[in-house]
Design an enzyme around this catalytic site. Structure first.
Site, PDB file in Angstrom:
ATOM      1  N   GLY A  83       0.837  -1.208   0.000  1.00 46.19           N
ATOM      2  CA  GLY A  83       0.000   0.000   0.000  1.00 46.19           C
ATOM      3  C   GLY A  83       0.868   1.253   0.000  1.00 46.19           C
ATOM      4  O   GLY A  83       0.561   2.234   0.665  1.00 46.19           O
ATOM      5  N   SER A  85       1.508   3.346  -2.417  1.00 47.14           N
ATOM      6  CA  SER A  85       1.255   4.332  -3.482  1.00 47.14           C
ATOM      7  C   SER A  85       0.603   5.604  -2.978  1.00 47.14           C
ATOM      8  O   SER A  85       0.709   6.655  -3.610  1.00 47.14           O
ATOM      9  CB  SER A  85       0.350   3.701  -4.549  1.00 47.14           C
ATOM     10  OG  SER A  85      -0.874   3.268  -3.967  1.00 47.14           O
ATOM     11  N   ARG A  86      -0.109   5.512  -1.863  1.00 50.90           N
ATOM     12  CA  ARG A  86      -0.859   6.672  -1.363  1.00 50.90           C
ATOM     13  C   ARG A  86      -0.716   6.763   0.152  1.00 50.90           C
ATOM     14  O   ARG A  86      -0.310   5.805   0.811  1.00 50.90           O
ATOM     15  CB  ARG A  86      -2.361   6.513  -1.680  1.00 50.90           C
ATOM     16  CG  ARG A  86      -2.705   6.557  -3.130  1.00 50.90           C
ATOM     17  CD  ARG A  86      -4.217   6.644  -3.351  1.00 50.90           C
ATOM     18  NE  ARG A  86      -4.899   5.383  -3.107  1.00 50.90           N
ATOM     19  CZ  ARG A  86      -5.831   5.194  -2.157  1.00 50.90           C
ATOM     20  NH1 ARG A  86      -6.181   6.177  -1.353  1.00 50.90           N
ATOM     21  NH2 ARG A  86      -6.405   4.023  -2.011  1.00 50.90           N
ATOM     22  N   ASP A  95      -2.679  -7.759  -5.126  1.00 47.52           N
ATOM     23  CA  ASP A  95      -3.619  -7.686  -4.004  1.00 47.52           C
ATOM     24  C   ASP A  95      -3.058  -8.524  -2.864  1.00 47.52           C
ATOM     25  O   ASP A  95      -3.003  -9.755  -2.963  1.00 47.52           O
ATOM     26  CB  ASP A  95      -4.982  -8.219  -4.478  1.00 47.52           C
ATOM     27  CG  ASP A  95      -6.033  -8.187  -3.389  1.00 47.52           C
ATOM     28  OD1 ASP A  95      -5.669  -8.050  -2.201  1.00 47.52           O
ATOM     29  OD2 ASP A  95      -7.219  -8.326  -3.724  1.00 47.52           O
ATOM     30  N   VAL A  96      -2.654  -7.870  -1.783  1.00 47.74           N
ATOM     31  CA  VAL A  96      -1.989  -8.598  -0.678  1.00 47.74           C
ATOM     32  C   VAL A  96      -2.910  -9.600   0.009  1.00 47.74           C
ATOM     33  O   VAL A  96      -2.438 -10.457   0.756  1.00 47.74           O
ATOM     34  CB  VAL A  96      -1.422  -7.631   0.389  1.00 47.74           C
ATOM     35  CG1 VAL A  96      -0.412  -6.663  -0.204  1.00 47.74           C
ATOM     36  CG2 VAL A  96      -2.530  -6.875   1.113  1.00 47.74           C
ATOM     37  N   ASN A 117       1.754  -2.306   5.394  1.00 48.62           N
ATOM     38  CA  ASN A 117       0.936  -1.104   5.596  1.00 48.62           C
ATOM     39  C   ASN A 117      -0.452  -1.198   4.959  1.00 48.62           C
ATOM     40  O   ASN A 117      -1.377  -0.537   5.422  1.00 48.62           O
ATOM     41  CB  ASN A 117       1.714   0.095   5.005  1.00 48.62           C
ATOM     42  CG  ASN A 117       0.848   1.324   4.824  1.00 48.62           C
ATOM     43  OD1 ASN A 117       0.546   2.031   5.777  1.00 48.62           O
ATOM     44  ND2 ASN A 117       0.417   1.566   3.583  1.00 48.62           N
ATOM     45  N   TYR A 177     -12.373  -3.882  11.759  1.00 44.73           N
ATOM     46  CA  TYR A 177     -11.064  -3.214  11.657  1.00 44.73           C
ATOM     47  C   TYR A 177     -10.293  -3.342  12.987  1.00 44.73           C
ATOM     48  O   TYR A 177      -9.088  -3.619  12.991  1.00 44.73           O
ATOM     49  CB  TYR A 177     -11.324  -1.756  11.291  1.00 44.73           C
ATOM     50  CG  TYR A 177     -10.126  -0.901  11.007  1.00 44.73           C
ATOM     51  CD1 TYR A 177      -9.517  -0.895   9.750  1.00 44.73           C
ATOM     52  CD2 TYR A 177      -9.611  -0.047  11.982  1.00 44.73           C
ATOM     53  CE1 TYR A 177      -8.432  -0.063   9.482  1.00 44.73           C
ATOM     54  CE2 TYR A 177      -8.530   0.780  11.729  1.00 44.73           C
ATOM     55  CZ  TYR A 177      -7.943   0.769  10.472  1.00 44.73           C
ATOM     56  OH  TYR A 177      -6.877   1.589  10.227  1.00 44.73           O
ATOM     57  N   ALA A 221     -10.597  -5.729  15.144  1.00 46.83           N
ATOM     58  CA  ALA A 221     -10.164  -7.132  15.253  1.00 46.83           C
ATOM     59  C   ALA A 221      -8.929  -7.376  14.391  1.00 46.83           C
ATOM     60  O   ALA A 221      -7.970  -8.027  14.825  1.00 46.83           O
ATOM     61  CB  ALA A 221     -11.298  -8.059  14.823  1.00 46.83           C
ATOM     62  N   LYS A 254      -6.653  -5.219  13.380  1.00 50.09           N
ATOM     63  CA  LYS A 254      -5.453  -4.521  13.863  1.00 50.09           C
ATOM     64  C   LYS A 254      -4.961  -5.110  15.191  1.00 50.09           C
ATOM     65  O   LYS A 254      -3.762  -5.155  15.445  1.00 50.09           O
ATOM     66  CB  LYS A 254      -5.741  -3.023  13.996  1.00 50.09           C
ATOM     67  CG  LYS A 254      -6.052  -2.339  12.666  1.00 50.09           C
ATOM     68  CD  LYS A 254      -4.902  -2.468  11.670  1.00 50.09           C
ATOM     69  CE  LYS A 254      -5.112  -1.566  10.464  1.00 50.09           C
ATOM     70  NZ  LYS A 254      -3.971  -1.575   9.550  1.00 50.09           N
ATOM     71  N   ILE A 273      -4.952  10.132  11.061  1.00 50.56           N
ATOM     72  CA  ILE A 273      -3.942  10.666  10.148  1.00 50.56           C
ATOM     73  C   ILE A 273      -4.653  11.150   8.878  1.00 50.56           C
ATOM     74  O   ILE A 273      -5.581  10.494   8.383  1.00 50.56           O
ATOM     75  CB  ILE A 273      -2.887   9.589   9.796  1.00 50.56           C
ATOM     76  CG1 ILE A 273      -2.295   8.936  11.064  1.00 50.56           C
ATOM     77  CG2 ILE A 273      -1.778  10.182   8.920  1.00 50.56           C
ATOM     78  CD1 ILE A 273      -1.553   9.849  12.012  1.00 50.56           C
TER      79      ILE A 273
HETATM   80  P1  NDP Z   1      -5.130   4.956   2.089  1.00 53.47           P
HETATM   81  O1  NDP Z   1      -6.526   4.494   1.844  1.00 53.47           O
HETATM   82  O2  NDP Z   1      -4.783   6.398   1.912  1.00 53.47           O
HETATM   83  O3  NDP Z   1      -4.121   4.092   1.175  1.00 53.47           O
HETATM   84  C1  NDP Z   1      -4.254   2.698   1.177  1.00 53.47           C
HETATM   85  C2  NDP Z   1      -3.122   2.076   0.390  1.00 53.47           C
HETATM   86  O4  NDP Z   1      -3.233   0.654   0.521  1.00 53.47           O
HETATM   87  C3  NDP Z   1      -3.184   2.367  -1.102  1.00 53.47           C
HETATM   88  O5  NDP Z   1      -1.871   2.397  -1.605  1.00 53.47           O
HETATM   89  C4  NDP Z   1      -3.924   1.138  -1.653  1.00 53.47           C
HETATM   90  O6  NDP Z   1      -3.637   0.875  -3.033  1.00 53.47           O
HETATM   91  C5  NDP Z   1      -3.342   0.055  -0.773  1.00 53.47           C
HETATM   92  N1  NDP Z   1      -4.157  -1.158  -0.659  1.00 53.47           N
HETATM   93  C6  NDP Z   1      -5.402  -1.293  -0.143  1.00 53.47           C
HETATM   94  N2  NDP Z   1      -5.799  -2.564  -0.205  1.00 53.47           N
HETATM   95  C7  NDP Z   1      -4.786  -3.255  -0.791  1.00 53.47           C
HETATM   96  C8  NDP Z   1      -4.598  -4.615  -1.148  1.00 53.47           C
HETATM   97  N3  NDP Z   1      -5.537  -5.531  -0.909  1.00 53.47           N
HETATM   98  N4  NDP Z   1      -3.434  -4.965  -1.737  1.00 53.47           N
HETATM   99  C9  NDP Z   1      -2.466  -4.054  -1.971  1.00 53.47           C
HETATM  100  N5  NDP Z   1      -2.586  -2.746  -1.652  1.00 53.47           N
HETATM  101  C10 NDP Z   1      -3.734  -2.368  -1.074  1.00 53.47           C
HETATM  102  O7  NDP Z   1      -4.787   4.475   3.570  1.00 53.47           O
HETATM  103  P2  NDP Z   1      -3.882   5.148   4.718  1.00 53.47           P
HETATM  104  O8  NDP Z   1      -2.620   5.608   4.148  1.00 53.47           O
HETATM  105  O9  NDP Z   1      -4.723   6.056   5.501  1.00 53.47           O
HETATM  106  O10 NDP Z   1      -3.628   3.870   5.652  1.00 53.47           O
HETATM  107  C11 NDP Z   1      -2.469   3.064   5.547  1.00 53.47           C
HETATM  108  C12 NDP Z   1      -2.451   2.098   6.713  1.00 53.47           C
HETATM  109  O11 NDP Z   1      -2.481   2.828   7.937  1.00 53.47           O
HETATM  110  C13 NDP Z   1      -3.660   1.157   6.747  1.00 53.47           C
HETATM  111  O12 NDP Z   1      -3.263  -0.108   7.196  1.00 53.47           O
HETATM  112  C14 NDP Z   1      -4.563   1.813   7.769  1.00 53.47           C
HETATM  113  O13 NDP Z   1      -5.413   0.861   8.376  1.00 53.47           O
HETATM  114  C15 NDP Z   1      -3.549   2.366   8.733  1.00 53.47           C
HETATM  115  N6  NDP Z   1      -4.042   3.452   9.569  1.00 53.47           N
HETATM  116  C16 NDP Z   1      -4.502   4.615   9.013  1.00 53.47           C
HETATM  117  C17 NDP Z   1      -4.974   5.628   9.832  1.00 53.47           C
HETATM  118  C18 NDP Z   1      -5.463   6.927   9.291  1.00 53.47           C
HETATM  119  O14 NDP Z   1      -5.998   7.730  10.087  1.00 53.47           O
HETATM  120  N7  NDP Z   1      -5.337   7.213   8.004  1.00 53.47           N
HETATM  121  C19 NDP Z   1      -5.003   5.468  11.292  1.00 53.47           C
HETATM  122  C20 NDP Z   1      -4.494   4.208  11.759  1.00 53.47           C
HETATM  123  C21 NDP Z   1      -4.034   3.250  10.922  1.00 53.47           C
HETATM  124  P3  NDP Z   1      -4.707   1.279  -4.201  1.00 53.47           P
HETATM  125  O15 NDP Z   1      -4.881   2.768  -4.108  1.00 53.47           O
HETATM  126  O16 NDP Z   1      -4.064   0.841  -5.469  1.00 53.47           O
HETATM  127  O17 NDP Z   1      -5.973   0.537  -3.860  1.00 53.47           O
END
Ligand code: NDP
Length: 242
Positions: free
Chosen positions: A8, A10-11, A59-60, A88, A153, A155, A157, A186
């Site tokens: 994950g 990319s974003r 897809d992980v 991540n 979610y 569960a 984490k 975040i």
């Molecule tokens: P975003 O939704 O901004 O980004 C999610 C990233 O994960 C994207 O790159 C997406 O790729 C990728 N992704 C999602 N599902 C898959 C998959 N099945 N296989 C491969 N890649 C995948 O999320 P955040 O940056 O906000 O969150 C990142 C991590 O931090 C997550 O685990 C989230 O639970 C955790 N987190 C976030 C918080 C927050 O407030 N933002 C707080 C606490 C934890 P694509 O765009 O190509 O789908």
């Protein structure tokens, strides 16, 4: 050569972590699921800043696809291995438990947990052989405190935190550290639908954190200097929960 892999990447938080690790001199493999444009832009930004990034779309949560993608990467990199793995990738699909659909439960658990299990199991062998590695799992405040509307979610984490603590003890002798980061709110696409003004009132610092602030912590945990930290869950939440 030693690589970093950020799932994950990319974003959002994953992107900031990929940029941080690249700035530390590590070539970075950026995994993502479907948003090619975002992944390409992240790789270009890292390249423009003088780093090296490769894209690896899979897809992980899918075992066969994940195995194939990693086998292909290893085939293209016979001399290289991943020494820093950041698990991540994660998703939210909030609902009250009483209304929660099977897919909402399964998809939210499958993404971080299958991702952690499948990728870590595969890449661990090289870390153990080389006697060094860093595994960083992105958990959440939700997995520590539990948040209503997020039983799936929370569960997922909480399970990731348990896995972090168990694996840390399995691999410590080989100088592989395993830690979790538990962010609060975040500012990313994942939290774009939340009422920020309302939630800011709950945070002692009065604001959401930035992806860069999480990435700075991940960068430290990935560094040589963090060699004696393992099995820990480090919260980064502006004082929201202690
Ligand atoms: P975003 O939704 O901004 O980004 C999610 C990233 O994960 C994207 O790159 C997406 O790729 C990728 N992704 C999602 N599902 C898959 C998959 N099945 N296989 C491969 N890649 C995948 O999320 P955040 O940056 O906000 O969150 C990142 C991590 O931090 C997550 O685990 C989230 O639970 C955790 N987190 C976030 C918080 C927050 O407030 N933002 C707080 C606490 C934890 P694509 O765009 O190509 O789908």
């Amino acid at each position: 050569m030693k690589y970093a892999l950020v799932t994950g990447g990319s974003r959002g938080i994953g992107k900031a972590i990929a940029q941080e690790l690249a700035s530390m001199g590590l070539p970075v493999v950026i995994n993502y699921r479907r948003d090619d444009a975002a992944a390409l832009q992240t790789a270009e930004e890292i390249g423009a800043a003088g780093g090296h990034a490769e894209l690896l779309r899979f897809d992980v949560s899918d075992a066969a696809v994940t195995e194939q993608a990693l086998a292909d990467w290893e085939g293209r990199h016979p001399e290289d291995y991943v020494s820093v793995l950041v698990n991540n990738a994660g998703i939210r699909r909030d609902n009250l438990l009483i209304f929660m659909q099977n897919e909402e439960w399964e998809e939210v658990l499958r993404t971080p947990l299958n991702g952690f299990f499948l990728i870590t199991r595969r890449l661990l062998k090289n870390m153990l052989t080389h006697r060094g590695g860093r595994i960083i799992n992105i958990a959440s405040l939700s997995g520590i405190k539990g948040l209503p509307g997020q039983t799936n979610y929370s569960a997922a984490k909480a399970a990731l935190i348990g896995a972090t603590k168990a694996l840390a003890q399995e691999v410590a002798k080989r100088k592989v550290t395993v830690n979790a980061i538990a962010p609060g709110f975040i500012d990313t696409d994942m939290t774009a639908d939340l009422d920020k003004a309302e939630l800011n009132r709950l945070v002692p610092m009065g604001r959401f954190g930035t992806p860069g602030e999480v990435a700075a912590l991940a960068g430290f945990l990935a560094s040589e200097r963090a060699g004696y930290i393992t099995g820990q869950v480090i919260q980064i939440n502006g004082g929201l929960y202690t």
